[in-house]
Motif scaffolding. Structure first.
Motif, PDB file in Angstrom:
ATOM      1  N   ALA A  46       0.807  -1.223   0.000  1.00  0.00           N
ATOM      2  CA  ALA A  46       0.000   0.000   0.000  1.00  0.00           C
ATOM      3  C   ALA A  46       0.834   1.265   0.000  1.00  0.00           C
ATOM      4  CB  ALA A  46      -0.924  -0.003   1.221  1.00  0.00           C
ATOM      5  N   SER A 358     -11.876   2.522  -3.848  1.00  0.00           N
ATOM      6  CA  SER A 358     -11.626   1.251  -3.170  1.00  0.00           C
ATOM      7  C   SER A 358     -12.285   0.095  -3.912  1.00  0.00           C
ATOM      8  CB  SER A 358     -12.152   1.321  -1.729  1.00  0.00           C
ATOM      9  OG  SER A 358     -12.030   0.081  -1.090  1.00  0.00           O
ATOM     10  N   ALA A 361     -10.370  -0.659  -7.030  1.00  0.00           N
ATOM     11  CA  ALA A 361      -9.137  -1.391  -6.731  1.00  0.00           C
ATOM     12  C   ALA A 361      -9.418  -2.864  -6.458  1.00  0.00           C
ATOM     13  CB  ALA A 361      -8.432  -0.752  -5.531  1.00  0.00           C
ATOM     14  N   THR A 378      -3.145   1.187  -6.231  1.00  0.00           N
ATOM     15  CA  THR A 378      -2.360   1.397  -5.017  1.00  0.00           C
ATOM     16  C   THR A 378      -1.136   2.256  -5.305  1.00  0.00           C
ATOM     17  OG1 THR A 378      -3.069  -0.759  -4.188  1.00  0.00           O
ATOM     18  CG2 THR A 378      -1.167   0.231  -3.137  1.00  0.00           C
ATOM     19  N   LYS A 381      -1.758   5.878  -5.863  1.00  0.00           N
ATOM     20  CA  LYS A 381      -2.334   6.566  -4.694  1.00  0.00           C
ATOM     21  C   LYS A 381      -3.761   7.074  -4.964  1.00  0.00           C
ATOM     22  CE  LYS A 381       1.737   6.108  -2.846  1.00  0.00           C
ATOM     23  NZ  LYS A 381       2.011   5.009  -1.898  1.00  0.00           N
ATOM     24  N   GLN A 386      -5.140   4.315   2.106  1.00  0.00           N
ATOM     25  CA  GLN A 386      -5.109   2.913   1.678  1.00  0.00           C
ATOM     26  C   GLN A 386      -4.206   2.056   2.567  1.00  0.00           C
ATOM     27  OE1 GLN A 386      -3.753   3.264  -2.340  1.00  0.00           O
ATOM     28  NE2 GLN A 386      -1.617   3.603  -1.782  1.00  0.00           N
ATOM     29  N   HIS A 387      -3.360   2.675   3.366  1.00  0.00           N
ATOM     30  CA  HIS A 387      -2.487   1.922   4.262  1.00  0.00           C
ATOM     31  C   HIS A 387      -3.073   1.774   5.661  1.00  0.00           C
ATOM     32  CE1 HIS A 387      -1.627   6.162   4.765  1.00  0.00           C
ATOM     33  NE2 HIS A 387      -1.101   5.906   5.940  1.00  0.00           N
ATOM     34  N   THR A 394      -6.088  -2.919  -0.818  1.00  0.00           N
ATOM     35  CA  THR A 394      -4.783  -3.358  -1.309  1.00  0.00           C
ATOM     36  C   THR A 394      -4.730  -4.877  -1.411  1.00  0.00           C
ATOM     37  OG1 THR A 394      -3.752  -1.438  -0.262  1.00  0.00           O
ATOM     38  CG2 THR A 394      -2.304  -3.255  -0.906  1.00  0.00           C
ATOM     39  N   GLU A 397      -6.733  -5.875  -4.491  1.00  0.00           N
ATOM     40  CA  GLU A 397      -6.101  -5.576  -5.775  1.00  0.00           C
ATOM     41  C   GLU A 397      -4.883  -6.463  -6.032  1.00  0.00           C
ATOM     42  OE1 GLU A 397      -4.612  -1.732  -8.375  1.00  0.00           O
ATOM     43  OE2 GLU A 397      -4.466  -1.646  -6.194  1.00  0.00           O
TER      44      GLU A 397
END
Length: 495
Positions: A46, A358, A361, A378, A381, A386-387, A394, A397
């Protein structure tokens, strides 16, 4: 001086340290380690940038998370070396210390994205709300383990709720609503420990009524407000079912169903000549049902009828309060998130941006995913946070449907194992704490996954053991391993 001596005693002596490694639940530890490893690789996917710092650089997110994993390992060792009675003896003290820390955070924490929930300790930042979960679980477990405790008494139930809601209120004052909502998870534990099913039903119905009222608030068919009609009909049906399931009173059910059929038939015939608001008809039927239930309660001296009547009246009041709560109590950003999640508003570049990106992804990952560090959404960005809160996108994906299912299976295995651990405990303190852990994990998992795939409003809570953050990882680690320490010495305890 005495508390210090007692603390040193529990820290250094008292337990046969060689035996803890034989009795601790290694299956749960293996699941934990698998999640920690999978979580670190997901954080790498991520946040890693090929032209930037390496995976093990502590200035980057993967390196920083690895450092917190190391801190968690040290904390695990300390927890397992402590005498198990330590957590019972010092439960209230730990709870009080965390409450003081939460209150201090309200005034001392800097404003970060509108929230005052992070304390800065030099280069480190900690979020006390993450540690309040295990502290609250310990305090509630200790109180419910007190001599002669019965959850059904008003005094005990009120004190239990106070212990749960006090940290929740402090966290709300920090403008961290998502973390505060986690405390509703404790009601799952309370239901397991004997809380009336009416309370749990009321909570579930409140959510259903709120969503339905909001979803159909502007829908009008003829003279009928569809939101009021649907919700009032739901209340009526649930009341009928409660009469059958709780009292098994077929006569009362026949009277109520017969009256409902006659009134609706009369309303339909009237609608052929004049406009009829069927929502008012349904509300009128609810009032008549309440009067009849109160009559049955007084006549037969059965309080269950009165409870059903109170449920119906409370539900009606709640239905009419939804607009006020939504417009006057919720913040504008919370309102727009709810509207977007319910499909009442389309805001692809604003409040709906995170969820839309999201879902793109996750969908782009297909069955097997694009591979580690190969996620385009990812890497570019596109998905904010996302992290942290959106870490699951993530996984979807890069690892695809297969990887997502595997992660969910890991969580399912952990939750089922913890339920098994909870049921084999020999004291109320251990069992209650265990179910607190289970309830918190279920809430976090359900809301986080639902949020990422668009089933729930975005409220900002992490995915346990996967989301980036030292406070989150350390908080969940302490929550889990305190349980494992208690479980490891269960054979030495009696009811």
């Amino acid at each position: 001086m005495l508390p210090k001596i007692v603390f040193i005693y529990y820290l250094t002596v008292g337990y046969r340290k060689t035996e803890i490694w034989k009795t601790v639940d290694w299956f749960t530890i293996i699941l934990y380690l698998l999640m920690i490893v999978a979580g670190w690789f997901t954080i790498c996917g991520a946040s890693f940038e090929f032209d930037s710092m390496g995976l093990f650089d502590i200035n980057g997110r993967p390196g920083s998370q690895l450092m917190w994993v190391g801190v968690s390992m040290v904390v695990i060792f300390i927890i397992l070396m402590l005498e198990s009675d330590f957590f019972d003896v010092f439960a209230y003290l730990i709870y009080a210390a965390v409450i003081v820390l939460l209150i201090a955070t309200i005034f001392l924490a800097p404003d970060i994205k509108g929230s005052h929930s992070w304390l800065k300790l030099g280069a480190l930042r900690i979020q006390p709300a993450e540690f309040a979960k295990f502290a609250t679980a310990l305090a509630v477990a200790k109180f419910m383990n007190s001599y002669g405790f019965q959850l059904t008494t008003v005094k005990n139930f009120a004190i239990t709720l106070m212990l749960i809601f006090l940290p929740m209120i402090c966290i709300i004052l920090q403008k961290e609503t998502g973390s505060a909502l986690v405390y509703f998870a404790f009601f799952l534990m309370l239901y397991r420990e004997g809380m009336s099913g009416y309370i749990l039903l009321a909570g579930i119905c409140a959510v259903a009524f709120f969503v339905t009222t909001m979803k159909f608030s502007d829908v009008v068919v003829g003279a009928t407000d569809m939101g009021e009609l649907i919700v009032s009909s739901m209340i009526l049906v649930i009341s009928f079912l409660l009469v059958v399931m709780v009292r098994k009173d077929r006569m009362a059910l026949q009277v109520m169903l017969g009256g409902t059929a006659i009134v609706y038939l009369a309303a339909y015939i009237a609608s052929l000549f004049v406009p009829v608001n069927f929502a008012w008809v349904s509300m009128g039927l609810l009032v008549l049902a309440v009067i009849y239930l109160i009559y049955l309660s007084v006549k037969n001296w059965i309080w269950h009828y009165a409870l059903i009547a109170a449920f119906a009246l409370g539900s009606m009041a709640f239905m009419y309060s939804v607009d006020y709560v939504f417009d006057e109590i919720l913040e504008p950003h919370q309102q727009i998130r709810i509207k977007v999640s319910l499909g009442l508003e389309d805001d692809p570049s604003g409040a709906g941006y995170n969820v839309n990106q999201s879902k793109i992804a996750i969908g782009s990952g297909g069955v097997l995913g694009k591979g580690f560090l190969n996620g385009t959404q990812t890497k570019l960005k596109y998905v904010p946070e996302q992290h942290t809160d959106f870490i699951f996108c993530t996984i979807g994906e890069e690892e695809g449907f297969a990887g997502s299912v595997l992660v969910l299976c890991l969580f399912l295995s952990l939750i089922l194992r913890l339920i098994h651990i909870a049921e084999r405990q020999r004291t109320v303190f251990e069992r209650v704490y265990a179910y607190c852990v289970v309830s918190i994990l279920i809430f976090h998992l359900g809301i986080n996954i639902g949020m990422v795939i668009g089933l729930c409003p975005v409220i900002g809570i992490p995915l346990p053991f996967f989301s980036y953050g030292g406070s989150s990882l350390l908080g969940f680690t302490m929550l889990l391993f305190i349980l494992l320490r208690l479980d490891a010495s269960r054979r030495d305890r009696t009811d």
